[in-house]
Structure formats: C-alpha cells, structure tokens
Design an enzyme around this catalytic site. Structure first.
Site, PDB file in Angstrom:
ATOM      1  N   ASP A  25      54.996 -10.218 -42.487  1.00  0.00           N
ATOM      2  CA  ASP A  25      55.818  -9.524 -41.414  1.00  0.00           C
ATOM      3  C   ASP A  25      55.269  -9.979 -40.142  1.00  0.00           C
ATOM      4  O   ASP A  25      54.423  -9.285 -39.737  1.00  0.00           O
ATOM      5  CB  ASP A  25      55.632  -8.029 -41.678  1.00  0.00           C
ATOM      6  CG  ASP A  25      56.704  -7.277 -40.599  1.00  0.00           C
ATOM      7  OD1 ASP A  25      57.315  -8.129 -39.802  1.00  0.00           O
ATOM      8  OD2 ASP A  25      56.755  -6.252 -40.705  1.00  0.00           O
ATOM      9  N   LYS A  86      57.187 -12.898 -30.101  1.00  0.00           N
ATOM     10  CA  LYS A  86      58.476 -12.915 -30.836  1.00  0.00           C
ATOM     11  C   LYS A  86      59.830 -13.018 -30.128  1.00  0.00           C
ATOM     12  O   LYS A  86      60.564 -13.668 -30.437  1.00  0.00           O
ATOM     13  CB  LYS A  86      58.545 -11.844 -31.914  1.00  0.00           C
ATOM     14  CG  LYS A  86      59.616 -11.939 -33.070  1.00  0.00           C
ATOM     15  CD  LYS A  86      59.183 -10.792 -33.932  1.00  0.00           C
ATOM     16  CE  LYS A  86      60.189 -10.834 -35.150  1.00  0.00           C
ATOM     17  NZ  LYS A  86      60.113  -9.727 -36.081  1.00  0.00           N
ATOM     18  N   GLU A 185      64.471  -9.410 -42.529  1.00  0.00           N
ATOM     19  CA  GLU A 185      63.490  -7.958 -42.614  1.00  0.00           C
ATOM     20  C   GLU A 185      64.413  -6.937 -43.213  1.00  0.00           C
ATOM     21  O   GLU A 185      63.731  -6.355 -44.236  1.00  0.00           O
ATOM     22  CB  GLU A 185      63.216  -7.691 -41.018  1.00  0.00           C
ATOM     23  CG  GLU A 185      62.113  -8.513 -40.458  1.00  0.00           C
ATOM     24  CD  GLU A 185      61.930  -8.244 -39.104  1.00  0.00           C
ATOM     25  OE1 GLU A 185      62.470  -7.483 -38.258  1.00  0.00           O
ATOM     26  OE2 GLU A 185      61.523  -9.272 -38.382  1.00  0.00           O
ATOM     27  N   ASP A 207      65.442   0.366 -38.334  1.00  0.00           N
ATOM     28  CA  ASP A 207      64.276  -0.364 -38.178  1.00  0.00           C
ATOM     29  C   ASP A 207      63.957   0.105 -36.660  1.00  0.00           C
ATOM     30  O   ASP A 207      64.443  -0.681 -35.625  1.00  0.00           O
ATOM     31  CB  ASP A 207      64.104  -1.676 -38.392  1.00  0.00           C
ATOM     32  CG  ASP A 207      62.955  -2.321 -38.139  1.00  0.00           C
ATOM     33  OD1 ASP A 207      61.952  -1.887 -37.483  1.00  0.00           O
ATOM     34  OD2 ASP A 207      62.905  -3.713 -38.515  1.00  0.00           O
TER      35      ASP A 207
HETATM   36  P1  ADP Z   1      57.127  -3.909 -34.950  1.00  0.00           P
HETATM   37  O1  ADP Z   1      58.118  -4.071 -35.850  1.00  0.00           O
HETATM   38  O2  ADP Z   1      57.785  -3.885 -33.374  1.00  0.00           O
HETATM   39  O3  ADP Z   1      55.946  -5.133 -34.787  1.00  0.00           O
HETATM   40  P2  ADP Z   1      55.789  -1.486 -35.899  1.00  0.00           P
HETATM   41  O4  ADP Z   1      56.916  -1.215 -36.840  1.00  0.00           O
HETATM   42  O5  ADP Z   1      54.628  -1.822 -36.280  1.00  0.00           O
HETATM   43  O6  ADP Z   1      56.464  -2.577 -34.852  1.00  0.00           O
HETATM   44  O7  ADP Z   1      55.862  -0.289 -34.962  1.00  0.00           O
HETATM   45  C1  ADP Z   1      55.043   0.194 -33.908  1.00  0.00           C
HETATM   46  C2  ADP Z   1      55.427   1.242 -33.187  1.00  0.00           C
HETATM   47  O8  ADP Z   1      55.310   2.378 -34.097  1.00  0.00           O
HETATM   48  C3  ADP Z   1      54.643   1.454 -32.017  1.00  0.00           C
HETATM   49  O9  ADP Z   1      55.149   1.946 -30.979  1.00  0.00           O
HETATM   50  C4  ADP Z   1      53.662   2.757 -32.625  1.00  0.00           C
HETATM   51  O10 ADP Z   1      53.114   3.418 -31.487  1.00  0.00           O
HETATM   52  C5  ADP Z   1      54.405   3.498 -33.444  1.00  0.00           C
HETATM   53  N1  ADP Z   1      53.725   4.045 -34.490  1.00  0.00           N
HETATM   54  C6  ADP Z   1      52.904   4.011 -35.377  1.00  0.00           C
HETATM   55  N2  ADP Z   1      52.443   5.030 -35.962  1.00  0.00           N
HETATM   56  C7  ADP Z   1      53.180   6.111 -35.477  1.00  0.00           C
HETATM   57  C8  ADP Z   1      52.881   7.552 -35.841  1.00  0.00           C
HETATM   58  N3  ADP Z   1      52.257   8.021 -36.689  1.00  0.00           N
HETATM   59  N4  ADP Z   1      54.108   8.430 -35.119  1.00  0.00           N
HETATM   60  C9  ADP Z   1      54.736   7.817 -34.203  1.00  0.00           C
HETATM   61  N5  ADP Z   1      54.940   6.391 -33.963  1.00  0.00           N
HETATM   62  C10 ADP Z   1      53.935   5.668 -34.750  1.00  0.00           C
HETATM   63 MG    MG Z   2      58.910  -4.518 -37.479  1.00  0.00          MG
END
Ligand code: ADP
Ligand code: MG
Length: 620
Positions: A25, A86, A185, A207
């Site tokens: 991912d 990205k 995705e 998502d």
């Molecule tokens: P992306 O798909 O954009 O790479 P992710 O799916 O990894 O991102 O999500 C990252 C986001 O999730 C960040 O903004 C992070 O702060 C948030 N996040 C991660 N854990 C938590 C949580 N326990 N509660 C709220 N937000 C969270």
């Molecule tokens: Mg993602």
C-alpha cells in the site's frame, strides 16, 4: 470495472518452494508491505516492530532517510524532505502548481514537464522519491521473508489514470520490484474482508486517510465486482482534523497564529497526539508550552463535524452516480487511519443504516488484501481454492466486420487499463469511408451482441480493396471508459469516439450475455463459418463482375463468358441458403473458371505498362 474470479493454473507449490510475493500500500501519508505467512495475510514489521512506514523521504547530501525520522524533519528541513509525493505522481507541473501552498518545494522543469524537486542531492522526480519508499519496503520484506521477491502487487486509488499508474509502475521498477499487478485500493480492501466470497451485493469502501478521502461503490454478482462509481475529496483527511485542533489550541492558549516552523511542528504533533488519544478516551489533557487545557471528545467532534459532513456528501453523490439507493449498499468497509475516529464510524453507520466493517485494522486492510492477491498471482495456491480477483472487463469488446460478424479486439476478462490495436482493410476498390461499429458481447454475430457506438472514418485515399491499412485502437482506462480510434496509416486520417461500455448494462444482462455465449457457442461457430464463406463468395462475385465489365468484351469469347456467368449465378443461388460447404465449393469452382481470364487480364496490363519501352530500360 469488474472483479472476476478465475482459476490460476499450476500446482500448489511445496512450502519450501513457496514463491515470495508481497502486497504494498503506497499511501499518501503512510505505506505498508504485507505478505501471506502461514496462510494469514499480515503486514511486515521493521526492526523496531513498526508496520507503518510514513511516506516521507529526506535527502541528505550523501544518503536518503525514509520514514518516521524523515517525517519529523519535515518542518526543520522542508526543502529536502518530501512528503505526500503521491499527489505528484504522473502529473505535469501545471497540474501540481495549486499544491504549492501545501508542498513548499522548489519545482524545476517546464510547463508541460514532470515536476522535479530540487534537493541537496540534486533534482528528484516523484517517481524517484516513490522508488526510495518502495526500496525500504522491499528490503524489509526480503529481510523478513528471507529471500528474493518474485514480485509485488501495488495498490493505487481507483481514480488513478494511465499516467499515474505508469508512474507507479516506473517507481517499482526503479526500486527493483517486479509489479505483478496494480490493484485498486478499494478492491484490495474488499478482498481483505473476503467479500468476493459472497454471492452478490453492493459494497461501499469509505477510505479516509491522512490527506485524502475516497469513496468507491462496487457491485458484486457471482464473484464479479464492478466499480460502479468513485468519488471523494483530494484535500480532506486526518491532517485537517489536526489543523482544527491546532487552531483550537491557538485560540484557547491565546497564541499568535504566526508561529515559527519548529513551534508549528510541535503544535501539529500535539494536535495529532490529542486526536489519536481521543479515539480511545473521552477527554485529553493538552499541553502546549506553558499552557494546559482539556479537549473533550464532544468538543473535538464539533470541530470536525463540517469535514465529516463533506465526506458524507461525497458518499451520497457516489451512491447516486451508481444509480442505486443508499439502502441497497449491503456492506461498508472502513479504510484509512482516520476511520478510527468514533464519530466518523457513527456518521457512516448512520448514513448507510448499517454498521461498517472495522475488524481489520483500517491502516492495514489495503496492504493485507494486496498481499492475498500477490500470493495467488505468484502461483501459490490458497486454502480452499485458487480464486483470483482481477479488475477486468466483463464482456468482450470488438468491431463489426463484413458479413455482420463480431471481431473481438479485447476479450472479456482482460485486466484494465488496457489498449489493443488491430488492423483492418477496405472491402472495395476505391472505398473512401469506413463505418466503425463498436460492439460488446461474446457471440459471433453482431445481431446477438450489444451495439455501443458507431462512427465513420472518412477521407481514406483511393486504393484497391485490401490495400488500405486502418488501425483501430481500443483503449479502456482505469474507470472503464472505452475510447476507440481509427487511423488510416498511409494518409494519417483519423477519427475517434468515447463510449462507456459498463454503464447501462446491468449485471443481470452481463450474466445473460455470457450464458448465451456458452449455450450457443456451437451454433455460433457454424454461423460464423457460413458468414465468412458468404463474405468470400460475395467478394469474388464483385471482383469477377468488375473484371467482366472492364475487360469481358475484349478478352473473352461468347462461350467463355457464358461459363463464367453460369457459375456466378450458381454461386448467387447457393448464397441464399445455409449450406456453407456448398458455397465454399462453388466459390472455388468460380475461381477456377475465371483463372484463365484473370491471367489474360494481368498479361494485358503488363503489356500495356511495357508498351513503348525497350528491353534495356526494363532490365535496369
Ligand atoms: P494514507 O492512506 O493517506 O496514507 P492512512 O490511512 O495511514 O493514510 O491514515 C493516516 C491518518 O490516520 C493520519 O491523519 C493519522 O493521524 C490518522 N490516524 C491514525 N491513527 C488514528 C487514531 N487512532 N485516531 C484517529 N486518527 C488516526
Ligand atoms: Mg490509504
């Protein structure tokens, strides 16, 4: 478009022969690599036990730093630390200019060029930056799994276009990874939950990541998934929640909002930590410098309510675009770290009237699904079958050819995006236009297929039948949008059309068309052979009649002429019937009785061409 289950050929390898393949991912904020181990798909940790790799790359003069430590340096060394790369993939400079505020890089390159980013290590393209992230994941996988990888499935947003997908593939190549497939995705998330094993139904994938929000509506029928609609907001995510909390701190603490970069960075970290803590508790103590305050979950929810509302609006639009009602959605899958926020879950549950699926870690679900597919693609048999999910076109796409036949250009089950070209030619001497009739279906006769579009190619230069070369290109993009273009190769005249093949066909219709094609396969073949023979016969009759008109008087005597006419009449008569073998035989006979005539015509043209030139000239 559609997900289709197909059986992967080959035997189940012995455990020690298991071919190592991973799912990756490659996210805007975070990236992960996962693999099947002991039959379970799971993310692979680094040496410190962390599975999430922040998608941040910091360039030093002599080395590259990737992950959390690079992310931490984003505020202190912003020009050399690349985050959210990205967003730049497959884009031109003019596409990304508006991101300037969020991404404070020094871009170099002309208007129409790929945006290069100037760093202490020289100019870096987004492809190179992504490759640096992928290299770390590849090394992690090889170290964890103990061997070389045969390849990887890398996920991309469903809306990624060809250029963005190609850029992702290039990055993988640069990182030394073989791409087994790019996978959407939302598709990967559906696979992780095993939704492909269900009989049917509509699935929504919600998502919400760090900086982007995507909603996808998929429809499943008998193992076939179709992407019905995608939507979202490329500037909505958990980072916005952080900003909302940061603004709240500034107000509550009475700070100036003109902070220096390091203060800004520590404020954002405080905000993010508070947000993540509120996922598990009702209130948190927020400490920023000398100031201390309390943020309750209710207050946080009030701050982010407008953003959640925006995401729900996009969901409603996507459902509407799919031509269905909200209550027809039978499962909702939560993806992305920000869907951990309880209020987000509740709002989504309320909108769809059902509890969303959250059992699989929303940060990991995409990588987990990708790993499942990677394992199958690498040739490893899965427990309980060897089913494989692919983004494919559900029905063949093709063209009408002479005799009302469907010529398939892209067969069904071909993975998308895809482009295929085929060359066709003219049927008649001097033919100046060609009707391109685009069809969808599995049957041999066009009357049994579905007509998608018609357009004309005009201005073909005069040539004898069969001499013009017309290349017809079919292209289906990631969204299932089909465009067909036709080009006459000598003159370059061109014509094209866009069609949306999957829309307008219900899954029931697709299923029926497939069933028919199997049921009638035998009949169709006979019908096709007959049509082909009729076309051959017709072509010969037209050629003979043209020749008779031009040279019949001059080169044939009355008796010869009568024999030919009789054979033509005989063939015409047979063509009315359905006896393919008889038509074929008579076509051969007509061809034989006209052989001598054809030879005489050739002779006389050669003589005419040579008239008036002496032997020396000809030998030269
Ligand atoms: P992306 O798909 O954009 O790479 P992710 O799916 O990894 O991102 O999500 C990252 C986001 O999730 C960040 O903004 C992070 O702060 C948030 N996040 C991660 N854990 C938590 C949580 N326990 N509660 C709220 N937000 C969270
Ligand atoms: Mg993602």
């Amino acid at each position: 478009m559609a997900l289709l289950q197909i059986a992967e050929p080959g035997q189940s390898p012995k455990p020690h022969q298991r071919r190592l393949a991973v799912g990756i991912d490659l996210g805007t904020t975070n990236s992960l690599v996962a693999a099947l181990r002991s039959g379970i798909s799971e993310p692979l940790p680094d040496q410190n036990g962390q599975v999430i790799l922040p998608s941040a790359v910091r360039y030093h003069a002599d080395r590259v730093e990737v992950g959390q430590s690079a992310k931490d340096a984003a505020a202190t060394d912003p020009l050399n630390t690349i985050i959210s790369v990205k967003r730049l993939m497959g884009r031109g400079i003019s596409d990304v200019k508006h991101l300037g505020e969020q991404l404070p890089y020094r871009f170099i390159g002309g208007e129409s060029h790929m945006p290069f980013i100037e760093t202490v290590q020289g100019a870096k393209s987004p492809v190179e930056v992504s490759a640096d992230i992928l290299k770390v994941l590849r090394q992690r996988a090889e170290a964890t799994l103990g061997g070389d990888l045969v390849g990887a499935v890398i996920t991309v947003p469903a809306y990624f276009d060809d250029a963005q997908r190609q850029a992702t593939k290039d990055a993988a190549k640069l990182a030394g990874l073989t791409v087994l497939r790019l996978l959407n995705e939302p598709t990967a998330a559906a696979v992780a939950y095993g939704l492909d094993q269900n009989a049917e139904g509509v699935v929504a994938i919600y998502d919400l990541g760090g900086g982007t929000f995507d909603i996808s509506i998929l429809r499943l029928t008998g193992g076939v998934f179709e992407v019905m609609a995608t939507g979202g907001d490329s500037a909505l995510g958990g980072d916005d929640f952080d900003h909302a909390i940061a603004s709240w701190i500034i107000t509550e603490a009475g700070l100036s909002d003109d902070l220096d970069p390091s203060a800004q960075r520590s404020l954002m970290q405080t905000a993010c930590a508070a947000k993540e803590a509120l996922t598990d508790t009702d209130s948190v103590d927020v400490v920023h410098g000398a100031w201390t305050g309390v943020l309750t979950r209710a207050a946080f929810e009030a701050l982010i309510e407008p953003m959640i509302a925006r995401s729900l609006k996009a969901c409603r639009r996507a459902v509407r675009d799919s031509g269905i009602e909200l209550d027809e959605v039978e499962a909702v899958v939560m993806v992305g770290g920000s869907t951990r926020v309880p209020r987000v879950r509740a709002a989504v549950a309320e909108l769809f009237g059902r509890q969303p699926l959250t059992e699989i870690d929303p940060d990991q679900v995409v990588a987990i699904g990708a790993a499942i597919q990677a394992d199958t693609l690498a040739g490893n048999k899965r427990d309980g079958g060897e089913l494989l999910l692919l983004d494919v076109i559900p029905l063949s796409l093709g063209l009408e050819t002479m005799g009302g036949l469907m010529e398939k250009v892209i067969p069904r089950n071909t993975t998308i995006p895809v482009a295929r070209a085929q060359e066709f030619t003219t049927y008649k001497d001097g033919q100046s236009a060609m009707m391109i009739h685009v069809l969808q279906g599995e049957r041999e006769l066009i009357s049994d297929c579905r007509s998608l579009a018609r357009f004309d190619l005009r201005g073909i230069p005069a040539m004898v039948a069969g001499a013009a070369k017309i290349r017809v290109t079919f292209q289906v993009d990631a969204d299932g949008l089909l465009s067909v273009s036709a080009r006459e190769l000598a003159s370059g005249v061109e014509s094209s059309i866009q069609v949306k093949p999957s829309y307008g066909l219900t899954d029931g219709e697709i299923a029926r068309m497939l069933k028919d094609s199997f049921q009638y396969a035998g009949d169709d073949k006979v019908a096709r052979v007959l049509r082909e023979q009729q076309v051959d016969a017709q072509r010969l009759i037209e050629a003979v009649e043209g020749a008779l008109q031009a040279d019949g008087e001059r080169l044939l005597d009355a008796e010869e002429r009568m024999v030919i006419d009789m054979q033509v009449d005989e063939l015409r008569e047979l063509m009315k019937g359905t006896d393919g073998a008889a038509i074929e035989q008579q076509t051969k006979r007509l061809s034989q009785v006209t052989d001598a005539f054809a030879a005489r015509r050739l002779d006389s043209t050669v003589k005419a061409a040579l008239a008036g030139r002496n032997l020396n000239e000809i030998e030269e």
